[in-house]
Design an enzyme around this catalytic site. Sequence first.
Site, PDB file in Angstrom:
ATOM      1  N   SER A  35       0.816  -1.221   0.000  1.00  0.00           N
ATOM      2  CA  SER A  35       0.000   0.000   0.000  1.00  0.00           C
ATOM      3  C   SER A  35       0.840   1.257   0.000  1.00  0.00           C
ATOM      4  CB  SER A  35      -0.892   0.031   1.242  1.00  0.00           C
ATOM      5  OG  SER A  35      -1.692  -1.109   1.271  1.00  0.00           O
ATOM      6  N   THR A  61      -1.561   2.430   4.187  1.00  0.00           N
ATOM      7  CA  THR A  61      -0.978   3.767   4.165  1.00  0.00           C
ATOM      8  C   THR A  61      -0.255   4.046   5.467  1.00  0.00           C
ATOM      9  OG1 THR A  61      -2.691   4.627   2.765  1.00  0.00           O
ATOM     10  CG2 THR A  61      -1.658   6.208   4.223  1.00  0.00           C
ATOM     11  N   THR A  72       1.556   6.911   0.526  1.00  0.00           N
ATOM     12  CA  THR A  72       0.690   5.791   0.134  1.00  0.00           C
ATOM     13  C   THR A  72       0.732   5.563  -1.370  1.00  0.00           C
ATOM     14  OG1 THR A  72      -1.579   4.934   0.315  1.00  0.00           O
ATOM     15  CG2 THR A  72      -1.365   7.238  -0.233  1.00  0.00           C
ATOM     16  N   ARG A 102      -6.816   9.107 -10.209  1.00  0.00           N
ATOM     17  CA  ARG A 102      -7.497   9.315  -8.917  1.00  0.00           C
ATOM     18  C   ARG A 102      -6.480   9.724  -7.848  1.00  0.00           C
ATOM     19  NH1 ARG A 102      -6.996   7.099  -3.494  1.00  0.00           N
ATOM     20  NH2 ARG A 102      -9.049   7.144  -2.515  1.00  0.00           N
ATOM     21  N   THR A 112      -6.153   7.245   7.577  1.00  0.00           N
ATOM     22  CA  THR A 112      -5.949   6.136   6.657  1.00  0.00           C
ATOM     23  C   THR A 112      -7.317   5.579   6.301  1.00  0.00           C
ATOM     24  OG1 THR A 112      -5.021   3.906   6.397  1.00  0.00           O
ATOM     25  CG2 THR A 112      -5.507   4.589   8.624  1.00  0.00           C
ATOM     26  N   GLY A 113      -7.408   4.975   5.128  1.00  0.00           N
ATOM     27  CA  GLY A 113      -8.685   4.407   4.718  1.00  0.00           C
ATOM     28  C   GLY A 113      -9.215   5.045   3.459  1.00  0.00           C
TER      29      GLY A 113
HETATM   30  C1  SD4 Z   1      -6.335   6.757  -0.170  1.00  0.00           C
HETATM   31  N1  SD4 Z   1      -6.201   7.018   2.198  1.00  0.00           N
HETATM   32  O1  SD4 Z   1      -5.709   6.837  -1.211  1.00  0.00           O
HETATM   33  C2  SD4 Z   1      -5.592   6.391   1.055  1.00  0.00           C
HETATM   34  C3  SD4 Z   1      -5.506   4.917   1.124  1.00  0.00           C
HETATM   35  C4  SD4 Z   1      -5.397   4.376   2.471  1.00  0.00           C
HETATM   36  O2  SD4 Z   1      -5.720   2.750   3.903  1.00  0.00           O
HETATM   37  O3  SD4 Z   1      -5.184   5.034   3.433  1.00  0.00           O
HETATM   38  N2  SD4 Z   1      -5.627   3.153   2.646  1.00  0.00           N
HETATM   39  O4  SD4 Z   1      -7.548   6.904  -0.109  1.00  0.00           O
END
Ligand code: SD4
Length: 332
Positions: free
Chosen positions: A90, A192, A210, A220, A243-244
């Site tokens: 990631s 991330t 990330t 994106r 994160t997320g």
């Molecule tokens: C995103 N926040 O690109 C990042 C990905 C991530 O856990 O954090 N994944 O949306």
Amino acid sequence: MKRRNFIKNASLTGIGLAVTPTLTNCAEKEPSKNEKTVVTPKASLPLVIATWNVPNATAKAWEVLEANGSLLDALEQGCMIEEADVKNQSVGKGGRPDRDGNVTLDACIMNTKGDCGAVVAMENITHAISVARKVMEETPHVMLAGEGAENFAVSSGMKRENLLTEASKKEWEEWLVKAAYKPIINIENHDTIGMLAMDENGDLSGACTTSGLAYKMSGRVGDSPIIGSGLFVDNQVGAAVATGMGEEVVKTVGSFLVVELMRQGKSPQEACEEAIKRIVDKPNSNHENFQVAYIAVNKNGETGSYSIHKGFSMTTYQNDKNENVQSDYYVK
Ligand code: SD4
């Protein structure tokens, strides 16, 4: 190991405290003779916290701070550990590609003065965090995107590399066969990396890096390089990182929100919980189907973390101890 420093304006409240300095606002009054001294949790410094289970990264950052290195060196070198780790799919090299098979990286960094730098959708350069730092320190801008970011990195002496490893390529090819464009955020171990650090003076900075959402549409950009969404630092108040599912974080300007809530008096834990609640409570929220988590630290060195789903954890390096602790979560 050199002696730990404690938060600057900490004072000592009485007998027995000579070796256990306490936090700022818990040490205001002199204890009377019969009063038992209450020692609130102490925040020894330096302190490093990070999203997920990343003990090598926090150990690196801690090591830099312990050697009197700067906050930015600590954060950069800590994040670089994950960027170089091809097993972390990631972040950085080995990251999962977009739906066209290209690995594109997002990163940002923010210092004690509120300066920041970011790169978005950058290809072929492993250490996105270093490029973000260079954007902050060596350009008049705060954000460089795509080819411009890549060319800037190369002109600063960084080398182009193929970031798509065989393992990530194979997974992507399998995904293509299934051909369902359904980005799923991993709520397991690696993700991330967002990292916040406080040095011995109680100053704060943060970083985030990330490869973003796996199999995202080409072009994106998530929350991670967006100051205020993926990361925010206010050295007077505190810092937060997310994160997320980036789209949900961007819609609520999540990290800025966490810091502003701390400014209004909420603890880092309460602030993270409130920011998650803002996402969950949206009228059209389908939070069962995505993951978001925040970690935060305030000026007293108190920390907090909260997640929509079970499985998120925060790594904390403090007091010579590197610990990964599962976070509390909303969906029971
Ligand atoms: C995103 N926040 O690109 C990042 C990905 C991530 O856990 O954090 N994944 O949306």
